[in-house]
Design a protein around this motif. Structure first.
Motif, PDB file in Angstrom:
ATOM      1  N   PHE A  26       0.832  -1.207   0.000  1.00  0.00           N
ATOM      2  CA  PHE A  26       0.000   0.000   0.000  1.00  0.00           C
ATOM      3  C   PHE A  26       0.866   1.257   0.000  1.00  0.00           C
ATOM      4  CE2 PHE A  26      -3.542  -2.700   0.771  1.00  0.00           C
ATOM      5  CZ  PHE A  26      -4.673  -1.956   0.468  1.00  0.00           C
ATOM      6  N   ILE A  27       1.939   1.241   0.792  1.00  0.00           N
ATOM      7  CA  ILE A  27       2.802   2.426   0.895  1.00  0.00           C
ATOM      8  C   ILE A  27       3.463   2.746  -0.446  1.00  0.00           C
ATOM      9  CG2 ILE A  27       4.915   3.316   1.954  1.00  0.00           C
ATOM     10  CD1 ILE A  27       4.131   1.743   4.486  1.00  0.00           C
ATOM     11  N   THR A  28       3.796   1.714  -1.203  1.00  0.00           N
ATOM     12  CA  THR A  28       4.504   1.936  -2.469  1.00  0.00           C
ATOM     13  C   THR A  28       3.559   2.022  -3.675  1.00  0.00           C
ATOM     14  OG1 THR A  28       4.832  -0.461  -2.680  1.00  0.00           O
ATOM     15  CG2 THR A  28       6.601   0.825  -1.663  1.00  0.00           C
ATOM     16  N   MET A  29       2.539   1.178  -3.702  1.00  0.00           N
ATOM     17  CA  MET A  29       1.725   1.064  -4.910  1.00  0.00           C
ATOM     18  C   MET A  29       0.702   2.190  -5.059  1.00  0.00           C
ATOM     19  SD  MET A  29       3.124  -1.399  -6.376  1.00  0.00           S
ATOM     20  CE  MET A  29       2.044  -1.333  -7.777  1.00  0.00           C
ATOM     21  N   VAL A  30       0.062   2.599  -3.973  1.00  0.00           N
ATOM     22  CA  VAL A  30      -0.978   3.637  -4.093  1.00  0.00           C
ATOM     23  C   VAL A  30      -0.400   4.955  -4.614  1.00  0.00           C
ATOM     24  CG1 VAL A  30      -2.667   5.016  -2.826  1.00  0.00           C
ATOM     25  CG2 VAL A  30      -2.486   2.555  -2.383  1.00  0.00           C
ATOM     26  N   PRO A  31       0.715   5.475  -4.059  1.00  0.00           N
ATOM     27  CA  PRO A  31       1.295   6.689  -4.666  1.00  0.00           C
ATOM     28  C   PRO A  31       1.712   6.478  -6.124  1.00  0.00           C
ATOM     29  CG  PRO A  31       2.210   6.322  -2.481  1.00  0.00           C
ATOM     30  CD  PRO A  31       1.449   5.088  -2.834  1.00  0.00           C
ATOM     31  N   LEU A  32       2.215   5.277  -6.432  1.00  0.00           N
ATOM     32  CA  LEU A  32       2.627   4.999  -7.808  1.00  0.00           C
ATOM     33  C   LEU A  32       1.430   5.009  -8.764  1.00  0.00           C
ATOM     34  CD1 LEU A  32       4.970   4.268  -9.676  1.00  0.00           C
ATOM     35  CD2 LEU A  32       4.557   1.843  -9.132  1.00  0.00           C
ATOM     36  N   MET A  33       0.290   4.515  -8.288  1.00  0.00           N
ATOM     37  CA  MET A  33      -0.929   4.526  -9.111  1.00  0.00           C
ATOM     38  C   MET A  33      -1.327   5.960  -9.460  1.00  0.00           C
ATOM     39  SD  MET A  33      -2.978   1.573  -6.997  1.00  0.00           S
ATOM     40  CE  MET A  33      -4.579   1.881  -7.744  1.00  0.00           C
ATOM     41  N   PHE A  34      -1.298   6.832  -8.463  1.00  0.00           N
ATOM     42  CA  PHE A  34      -1.650   8.235  -8.717  1.00  0.00           C
ATOM     43  C   PHE A  34      -0.638   8.886  -9.668  1.00  0.00           C
ATOM     44  CE2 PHE A  34      -4.417   7.761  -5.066  1.00  0.00           C
ATOM     45  CZ  PHE A  34      -5.462   8.623  -5.364  1.00  0.00           C
ATOM     46  N   LYS A  35       0.659   8.612  -9.440  1.00  0.00           N
ATOM     47  CA  LYS A  35       1.690   9.210 -10.297  1.00  0.00           C
ATOM     48  C   LYS A  35       1.519   8.767 -11.748  1.00  0.00           C
ATOM     49  CE  LYS A  35       6.694   9.712 -10.846  1.00  0.00           C
ATOM     50  NZ  LYS A  35       6.625   9.485 -12.298  1.00  0.00           N
ATOM     51  N   THR A  36       1.195   7.486 -11.953  1.00  0.00           N
ATOM     52  CA  THR A  36       1.045   6.954 -13.310  1.00  0.00           C
ATOM     53  C   THR A  36      -0.069   7.652 -14.071  1.00  0.00           C
ATOM     54  OG1 THR A  36       1.845   4.795 -12.561  1.00  0.00           O
ATOM     55  CG2 THR A  36       0.632   4.853 -14.637  1.00  0.00           C
ATOM     56  N   VAL A  37      -1.214   7.840 -13.428  1.00  0.00           N
ATOM     57  CA  VAL A  37      -2.345   8.441 -14.131  1.00  0.00           C
ATOM     58  C   VAL A  37      -2.171   9.948 -14.269  1.00  0.00           C
ATOM     59  CG1 VAL A  37      -3.845   8.839 -12.121  1.00  0.00           C
ATOM     60  CG2 VAL A  37      -4.853   8.289 -14.335  1.00  0.00           C
ATOM     61  N   VAL A  38      -1.516  10.591 -13.322  1.00  0.00           N
ATOM     62  CA  VAL A  38      -1.231  12.025 -13.455  1.00  0.00           C
ATOM     63  C   VAL A  38      -0.255  12.263 -14.603  1.00  0.00           C
ATOM     64  CG1 VAL A  38      -0.148  14.010 -12.332  1.00  0.00           C
ATOM     65  CG2 VAL A  38      -1.782  12.608 -11.061  1.00  0.00           C
ATOM     66  N   ASP A  39       0.757  11.402 -14.735  1.00  0.00           N
ATOM     67  CA  ASP A  39       1.696  11.515 -15.854  1.00  0.00           C
ATOM     68  C   ASP A  39       0.986  11.350 -17.196  1.00  0.00           C
ATOM     69  OD1 ASP A  39       3.777  11.943 -14.122  1.00  0.00           O
ATOM     70  OD2 ASP A  39       4.523   9.879 -14.175  1.00  0.00           O
ATOM     71  N   ALA A  40       0.009  10.449 -17.243  1.00  0.00           N
ATOM     72  CA  ALA A  40      -0.739  10.242 -18.487  1.00  0.00           C
ATOM     73  C   ALA A  40      -1.617  11.437 -18.830  1.00  0.00           C
ATOM     74  CB  ALA A  40      -1.604   8.988 -18.371  1.00  0.00           C
ATOM     75  N   SER A  41      -1.893  12.308 -17.833  1.00  0.00           N
ATOM     76  CA  SER A  41      -2.752  13.472 -18.039  1.00  0.00           C
ATOM     77  C   SER A  41      -1.967  14.766 -18.251  1.00  0.00           C
ATOM     78  CB  SER A  41      -3.694  13.640 -16.830  1.00  0.00           C
ATOM     79  OG  SER A  41      -4.457  12.473 -16.603  1.00  0.00           O
ATOM     80  N   ASN A  42      -0.644  14.683 -18.222  1.00  0.00           N
ATOM     81  CA  ASN A  42       0.152  15.897 -18.365  1.00  0.00           C
ATOM     82  C   ASN A  42       0.100  16.435 -19.786  1.00  0.00           C
ATOM     83  OD1 ASN A  42       0.957  16.226 -15.745  1.00  0.00           O
ATOM     84  ND2 ASN A  42       2.852  15.056 -15.974  1.00  0.00           N
ATOM     85  N   GLU A  43       0.369  17.740 -19.917  1.00  0.00           N
ATOM     86  CA  GLU A  43       0.265  18.385 -21.223  1.00  0.00           C
ATOM     87  C   GLU A  43       1.378  17.977 -22.172  1.00  0.00           C
ATOM     88  OE1 GLU A  43       2.445  22.573 -19.898  1.00  0.00           O
ATOM     89  OE2 GLU A  43       0.280  22.478 -20.165  1.00  0.00           O
ATOM     90  N   ASN A  44       2.427  17.330 -21.677  1.00  0.00           N
ATOM     91  CA  ASN A  44       3.490  16.873 -22.568  1.00  0.00           C
ATOM     92  C   ASN A  44       3.187  15.510 -23.189  1.00  0.00           C
ATOM     93  OD1 ASN A  44       3.773  15.309 -20.325  1.00  0.00           O
ATOM     94  ND2 ASN A  44       5.877  15.907 -19.849  1.00  0.00           N
TER      95      ASN A  44
END
Length: 637
Positions: free
Chosen positions: A69-87
């Motif tokens: 939970f400590i490692t995967m949940v932040p990684l899940m958010f980071k992955t989808v935020v990266d997919a939503s970035n303007e670059n």
């Protein structure tokens, strides 16, 4: 610090969310309103607590899960935020769907029309939440002053409260209906009148079938005729109108002008779907009330009418005089619940109007309001950083995304669907609580805290689920042989004698129920596919339950827990597929998504790793439910 933790524990307790979760439906109102732990106030809850197993939170197994939970949940958010970035290369394709936001440097994904209609009207809805209860208090003040005689008994005081509240709801409801739907209010009242006449004027044996036929036909007609605009009707009555450059006859122009007075929400037929459930509730509650003897069931059972259990409020019919036109319209147009629910049956509505529920306290309502605000804030932050809805609407080339981004876009898309329904339902329930009515909470658990298809649908849109059970599933023969009125004769077919036959009937009833649910949502092949997929995906759970009964594994609880965890991972994947088809991507979008995920070894490896993570999550879900059992709570979802 301890006081902060205790406050957070109270804020996120099931008791704050809905007292129905911490007491049985048959518990008295005093028991339901008690703030003590369930096991301390209810013998049934105490027996549930004694049967629960020891906690696993501090075992080595769960410390491994905590690392996940400590490692995967932040990684899940980071992955989808990266997919939503303007670059991201896809950004230009969906950027036009984004709107200015209030978070500095971020645009907001307000592209979902259903949530946007709520989000854009939040200031007006908050004003209504404040103004409506205040106007009721002012009305009550003047009504009490104008009363010629004081009430002589407690029963008379409760009757006066019922009369006072019904009068206000009737008047305010008509004004509210006219404001939001304009002249279309007349169309709605016309439908109300026909449905009322079916209940009151037809021979009693024809009432159920006539009620269902009329309301289902109304559901289809409203959709296919787009709310019956007057202009097409006028054009049909005016030969020659509608030619190029022709502005139409005077009749057509007049009809066009009237159509322009559509109120704040011209598309009344979309919102009418919830009202249709209340139409059926009134007619069927009235129909079943005729089975009861003339003597009051409350007096016969020696119950305290001011402290009825929820089950009694729903099942014991209102007195015959309460089934009148004014109360009927007041119920249908009850403003806090008119737009989206939650759904309250007519019997329950009348009972709560007469006797204010003991479960409503100032502390609970304030905590519930704070919880609503935090949920709204969560949704707002997600829409500012995760553009999953806009991406799915732009039909992108899914091959651009990595397997991790694809899965997280789908996963968070489902969470946004959950939140966009949860927030309006909680807002309208909060409005009702402030006004003195306690409707059921529609969402029991977070979307990520589900592993059983049966349990998921019991906890998703819970008031609708309860409505379906009362008015469809039980009369079809589910739940033990149909609805049993006072005379003891079941109106549904008897249950099959064999276990296999009972399971097959349950599946058939499930199919009928979800066909109705899909058509009620929208007359759309995609939603029909969703309803049938849900039923299909329930089959493995039913078969697995029959093949691996818990009693046979009582001596091996850990092995059984692991086995259930493996099956639950499959359940979760199937539920995600069904909901993505019905509410997000459709079949074509899902095919593209699955092809991208399974079209390479990297994608398959990622899918297997996701299953491992889901297994860890399922084990935590199991322990959360065991913790509820230790507290004497068995939600069965």
């Amino acid at each position: 610090m301890p006081s902060l933790f205790s406050w957070l524990r109270r804020l996120y307790s099931l008791d704050t969310l809905d007292t129905r979760f911490t007491s049985s439906a048959s518990a008295s109102a005093q028991t339901a309103a008690d703030t003590r732990p369930p096991a301390a106030k209810d013998a049934r809850a105490n027996s549930i607590a004694q049967g629960a197993r020891a906690p696993l939170w501090r075992t080595p197994e769960f410390f491994v899960y905590y690392l996940f939970f400590i490692t995967m949940v932040p990684l899940m958010f980071k992955t989808v935020v990266d997919a939503s970035n303007e670059n991201n290369p896809v950004y230009a394709k969906y950027s036009h769907l984004l709107s200015p936001g209030w978070v500095p440097g971020r645009l907001m994904d307000n592209s979902d029309a259903q949530y946007a209609s709520f989000h854009d009207n939040i200031p007006y809805l908050v004003a209504l939440l404040v103004a409506h209860p205040l106007l009721r208090r002012v009305y009550n003040l003047f009504s009490n002053r104008s009363a010629q005689s004081s009430t002589s008994s407690a029963a008379a005081a409760f009757d006066a409260q019922l009369e006072q509240r019904m009068q206000f709801d009737f008047g305010f409801g008509l004004v509210f209906l006219t404001a939001i739907h304009g002249l279309s209010a007349l169309k709605i009242l016309f439908i109300f009148n026909i449905n009322y006449r079916i209940a009151k004027n037809l021979p009693r044996s024809y009432v159920p079938i006539a009620t269902w036929v009329f309301n289902i036909c109304t559901l289809f007609a409203n959709e296919l005729c787009h709310g019956y605009p007057l202009e097409p009707i006028a054009m049909a009555l005016s030969p020659g109108s509608g030619t190029p450059g022709d502005q139409g006859t005077l009749l057509v122009q007049w009809a066009r002008t009237l159509d322009g007075f559509g109120g704040l929400m011209p598309r009344w037929e979309v919102l009418f779907k919830v009202t249709l459930l209340r139409l059926i509730s009134f007619n069927m509650d009235y129909y079943w009330s005729l089975d009861y003897p003339s003597a009051s069931p409350i007096k016969k059972k020696q119950l305290d009418p001011a402290a009825l259990s929820e089950r009694d409020r729903v099942k014991i019919p209102a007195e015959p005089a309460a089934f009148n036109m004014r109360n009927y319209v007041a119920y249908l147009l009850y403003s806090p619940l008119y737009l989206a629910g939650p759904i309250v049956t007519f019997n329950d509505y009348v009972s709560q109007q007469r006797y204010t529920p003991l479960s409503i306290t100032r502390t609970r309502t304030i905590l519930y309001g704070i919880r609503f605000f935090l949920t709204l804030l969560c949704m707002e932050l997600i829409l500012h950083y995760i553009y999953a809805v806009a991406i799915s609407k732009s039909s992108p080339d899914w091959s651009i995304f990595t397997p991790g981004q694809l899965s997280m876009l789908a996963f968070f898309n489902l969470h946004i669907i959950w939140l966009k329904l949860l927030i309006p339902w909680r807002f309208f329930r909060l409005w009702a609580l402030v006004d003195g009515i306690d409707p059921p909470e529609n969402m029991v658990r977070c979307m990520s805290n589900n592993y059983s298809a049966f349990a998921f649908w019991r906890g998703w849109h819970r008031s609708f689920n309860r409505w379906i059970v009362r008015y469809i599933y039980v009369p079809l023969g589910g739940g033990g042989g149909g609805h049993r009125p006072a005379n003891g004769k079941p109106t549904g077919s008897p249950p099959p004698s064999s276990g296999l036959g009972a399971k097959l009937q349950k599946i058939c009833n499930f199919l009928l129920v979800f066909t109705f649910v899909a058509l009620w949502h929208d007359i759309d092949l995609r939603l029909l596919m969703w309803g049938w997929l849900v039923t299909l995906f329930v089959l493995p759970e039913v078969l697995a339950t029959m093949a691996f009964p818990a009693k046979r594994w009582s001596s091996r609880p850990t092995a059984y827990r692991v086995l259930c965890g493996v099956g639950s991972v499959g359940n979760i994947l199937m539920m995600m597929v069904a909901n993505l088809v019905g509410f997000a991507l459709g079949l074509d979008g899902l095919n593209d998504l699955l092809a991208s995920l399974t079209g390479s070894y990297l994608g398959l490896a990622y899918l297997i790793s996701c299953c491992v993570v889901l297994f860890v999550g399922v084990q935590v879900m199991f322990e959360i439910r065991e913790g509820e059992l230790r507290a004497g709570i068995n939600l069965k979802c």
